[in-house]
Scaffold this active site. Structure first.
Site, PDB file in Angstrom:
ATOM      1  N   SER A  77      -0.768  -5.394   9.464  1.00 10.91           N
ATOM      2  CA  SER A  77      -0.593  -3.960   9.697  1.00 10.91           C
ATOM      3  C   SER A  77      -1.624  -3.377  10.644  1.00 10.91           C
ATOM      4  O   SER A  77      -1.772  -2.170  10.747  1.00 10.91           O
ATOM      5  CB  SER A  77      -0.647  -3.211   8.360  1.00 10.91           C
ATOM      6  OG  SER A  77       0.425  -3.603   7.543  1.00 10.91           O
ATOM      7  N   GLY A 103       3.468  -4.808  10.446  1.00 12.35           N
ATOM      8  CA  GLY A 103       3.364  -3.781   9.421  1.00 12.35           C
ATOM      9  C   GLY A 103       3.158  -2.396  10.000  1.00 12.35           C
ATOM     10  O   GLY A 103       3.168  -1.410   9.270  1.00 12.35           O
ATOM     11  N   LYS A 150       1.822 -10.452   6.629  1.00  9.48           N
ATOM     12  CA  LYS A 150       2.107  -9.086   7.060  1.00  9.48           C
ATOM     13  C   LYS A 150       0.841  -8.561   7.712  1.00  9.48           C
ATOM     14  O   LYS A 150      -0.195  -8.478   7.059  1.00  9.48           O
ATOM     15  CB  LYS A 150       2.509  -8.203   5.877  1.00  9.48           C
ATOM     16  CG  LYS A 150       2.730  -6.750   6.302  1.00  9.48           C
ATOM     17  CD  LYS A 150       3.089  -5.800   5.166  1.00  9.48           C
ATOM     18  CE  LYS A 150       3.265  -4.404   5.764  1.00  9.48           C
ATOM     19  NZ  LYS A 150       3.327  -3.351   4.742  1.00  9.48           N
ATOM     20  N   SER A 199       0.833  -1.200   0.000  1.00  5.97           N
ATOM     21  CA  SER A 199       0.000   0.000   0.000  1.00  5.97           C
ATOM     22  C   SER A 199       0.869   1.252   0.000  1.00  5.97           C
ATOM     23  O   SER A 199       0.538   2.231  -0.664  1.00  5.97           O
ATOM     24  CB  SER A 199      -1.039  -0.011   1.130  1.00  5.97           C
ATOM     25  OG  SER A 199      -0.438  -0.344   2.345  1.00  5.97           O
TER      26      SER A 199
END
Lengths: 290, 290, 290, 290
Positions: free
Chosen positions: A166, A189, A164, A46
């Protein structure tokens, strides 16, 4: 399979004034970070504006990074697709560019809240992928948090090597850590949760902050990994018990207290007494006073 | 003022079959925990079914606990009131019972989302209270999380000595820790987050699990407190920077990366370029490459 | 039992400068509204600062309103209690003041999200109450919306006569209307949704706006009630079908389309094909093309 | 510009067993609906699995629908893009297929919660589009509801002709209706809210249910449009006032009540008295008793 390093950067994507990829700037950025000690690169996450990347661009970005960073670097490319077909297509682009693994964004849109479909998505993508995949949970972007049960189930797939996360809630890592193989790679993350995530069983970090704080993040991860393992194992032991008890709220706590030697498990209404099965479940985990 | 211990139990409240307080069982429970090394008692928190307690009961529960546990114990009574008047009344009950401090539940109902009114509530309650108060944030119960800015502002009040945060997100503690006096007492309220909360600047824990795991929680808190202080301070240093940068999302990260020596802060639309003030704010915190 | 009018005011509570009840102002306010044609009064709802009322005050407010408004008025008193015991106690205060019915706030705090306990709470309160009760769903205050299934189940209790729904989503009323006796009283609590709520099966309104717009609200409710009944019944017929279909998302819609004469129920992955039971459920409600 | 009909179908997309578009089935579906009286077609919305469509497919689907339905049909193609560039590209595909307008999905991912960026996205897309656009708010898919203020601001753009709102809350339509030109086309996207949305100022409906209930939806929309206009205008008049008052919660209601002839605007703490500006704002809209 190569083993990923403990620190990867969620690399920014360089664009020119017209919105096209600025490939020389991209090469500079990779070289800059490699010189500063970063050997792991996530491309098109992102932070890399992955949801804005267009067909063909993932291959270009990954292959140029490989060229600059060499074979020693560990390169992950990220998908940002809603359908199984499109995710597969993006993974082929990523693999063609020479990546070691793919980070696969959790789909939402047409299956928001449908955990079975999310599970099927990751399983089918993993089946089809020529390279290992990591799952990607990022509530700030998707408005949805990948459930721990889905992560745990998929962690057993031979082509799913990690996650991952986040969301910034470190005890999720702890929960996952308890139910997966120790070789499963969990990456924090969220920069603010690196130390606590690793204390909770995380393997390392993949953060945006590594773009501008590479040495600091590297030292932080190293230090957290060499931290107090006894502390961590005590926390895990406690959480294993409290999760069972607290699934039943105050009523569960009172049952556990009585098992442990206190008195009166009765609650005021509308709290409801535990059924026998729940009581037995709690009795199995709570230590009794000698 | 006495100093609170690092571990308090969120004590269950003993009731009889008719829903009345079972005072002898209550006395037994206090004695049982004191014998097992717990010298801090929270009475009438959510684990103590505080929202179900009735006028007069807080005084009875606190005074009997004081009688059993003696003057060495640190006793906190909790309010569960929506209006300033009712909270004040409950605190007087708590003080009359002989408590050292009061834990004040965050009001919601008629002011849900109105942070200014929440701030005023705590300030007025603290002004009026004959004993020190701690704030209580417990999203699972209230559907609302006390904002860090409100906590930080109230931490300066001479009669507000601490916080119990049951949200389970340890970097909130870190954020609070950076903006308050080191003598402010932050307690973790979520068992699964004890180690990471203390690593993030917490003073100790007040949890339901201490009813049935008293020795385990005590050892866990002690170990976390004696943990690696350098790790913690590195994490704080990183978070201080990343919070400033990430307030601006990907755009902030790209600005920081360029300040740090990378190239191309341009973003694809609809991401919007930073204004000058935001850029300067980031420039002040991000280290430049030599 | 008296029948409630179609318009009730969610009456404000008058206080003096010291925060005590201003009983003469309260009497004035009741008289003022009765003169303007309002014969239904809700006392101590959220507009009446119900969560801030103290023991004894409900009786005083209700009995003074009865004295001023006379026996023709329909008076409802509201509870704001979390425990079954406290709710029962508040209802006795309300009944003692001479109210026709009690409006019972949905409890949250220790049972947030536990629908079975919420159900039990209302059932036990209704069993014990000397006067009929209405349920009160007000998400803005409680952070929780009373589920339609719980409402429908409780609507069968002989002492539960209705609902005030302040969530502002009119098709909830429609869903409830389909599963309850026509004599069940559903009141809209959101001013902006009065017309559409009544079109969806509502009986009337209980709103804060009736304090300052009594004639306007009265005319609006009258007009909505005398509106086009055929429109309403057509909407109900459509919703009855679409709720079944849309429970399965796009996949359900495609199945319904094929049943109806269109082609290809296949979906792209990760959407999952319907199982046979779901298909049959849809087939039973969707009309086939001749 | 053609004027859209009051009923459009959110057309399903026909796929074959391999996941490819089944173009003959698609043609059949269009013909089937046209025969049943539906002259408005939305292609590639969420019901059309728009987020799963691939480059080139929008053109194919739209042009085949045009071929089958003829020039009398009103055809809208939907985008499902996160970046301004990709949305523009999808609109060009849609226009190339011969659509009358494009329905543009609200972007989230990297700008979740950033209303200014959402506004800029729609403005730039509208500037660039060769055909008129409608905005698309669909919280169930995106986890985000397009704010009324953003809708109202964009409604003034000469190339933005309408909105599809699938949130199912009819008074949003009413709020929009008050601040836009009467020629702005608001379509209900939630089947259960068709009647009430049109009562609140909606122009028509674009729903998935029109695939399998074409005649029923057509009759429902017709009847709702010919409904009681006086009811609607009274509801609008009331909502215009209550929105101003209720922005200040109970405190606003008490001020309005006093303006209207009742007594005591005082509130219990922690509610805070209104400032003078808010009081004046309320005084301007609340009618006084003669």
């Amino acid at each position: 399979m190569n083993t990923p390093p403990h620190v990867l950067v969620a690399l920014i994507t360089a664009f020119d004034a017209g919105g096209e990829i600025a490939l020389d700037d991209h090469a500079h950025n990779v070289a800059h970070l490699v010189e500063r000690g970063i050997s792991g690169l996530l491309i098109g996450g992102s932070t890399g504006e992955g949801p804005y990347l267009e067909p063909g661009e993932r291959t270009i970005l990954v292959s140029r990074a490989r060229q600059v960073a060499g074979n020693e670097a560990y390169i992950v490319g990220a998908t940002a697709a809603q359908s199984t077909r499109l995710a597969r297509g993006q993974i082929f682009e990523i693999a063609e560019g020479g990546a070691d693994a793919a980070l696969v964004l959790t789909p939402t849109s047409l299956i928001r809240g449908n955990h079975a479909a999310v599970h099927q998505f990751f399983a089918e993508v993993a089946d089809a992928s020529p390279i290992p995949i990591l799952m990607y949970s990022v509530p700030r972007v998707t408005g949805y948090e990948l459930p721990v049960a889905v992560i745990a189930a998929l962690a057993g797939h031979p082509n799913v090597i990690g996650l991952k996360d986040s969301g910034g809630r470190p005890y999720r890592m702890q929960e996952v850590a308890r139910s997966v193989d120790p070789a499963f790679f969990q990456f924090a993350g969220a920069s603010a949760a690196i130390a606590s995530s690793i204390a909770g069983g995380g393997y390392g970090s993949i953060t945006a902050s590594t773009n501008y704080l590479p040495e600091q993040i590297d030292r932080l991860v190293t230090m957290a990994r060499n931290g107090d393992r006894e502390l961590e194992s005590r926390q895990v032991a406690v959480t294993t018990i409290t999760k069972v008890v607290e699934a039943h709220g105050v009523v569960g706590t009172k049952a556990a207290a009585v098992i442990s030697g206190m008195r009166s498990a009765r609650v005021r209404r509308p709290l409801m007494q535990l059924d026998q099965a729940a009581f037995e479940e709690i009795r199995r985990v709570v230590p009794r006073t000698a």
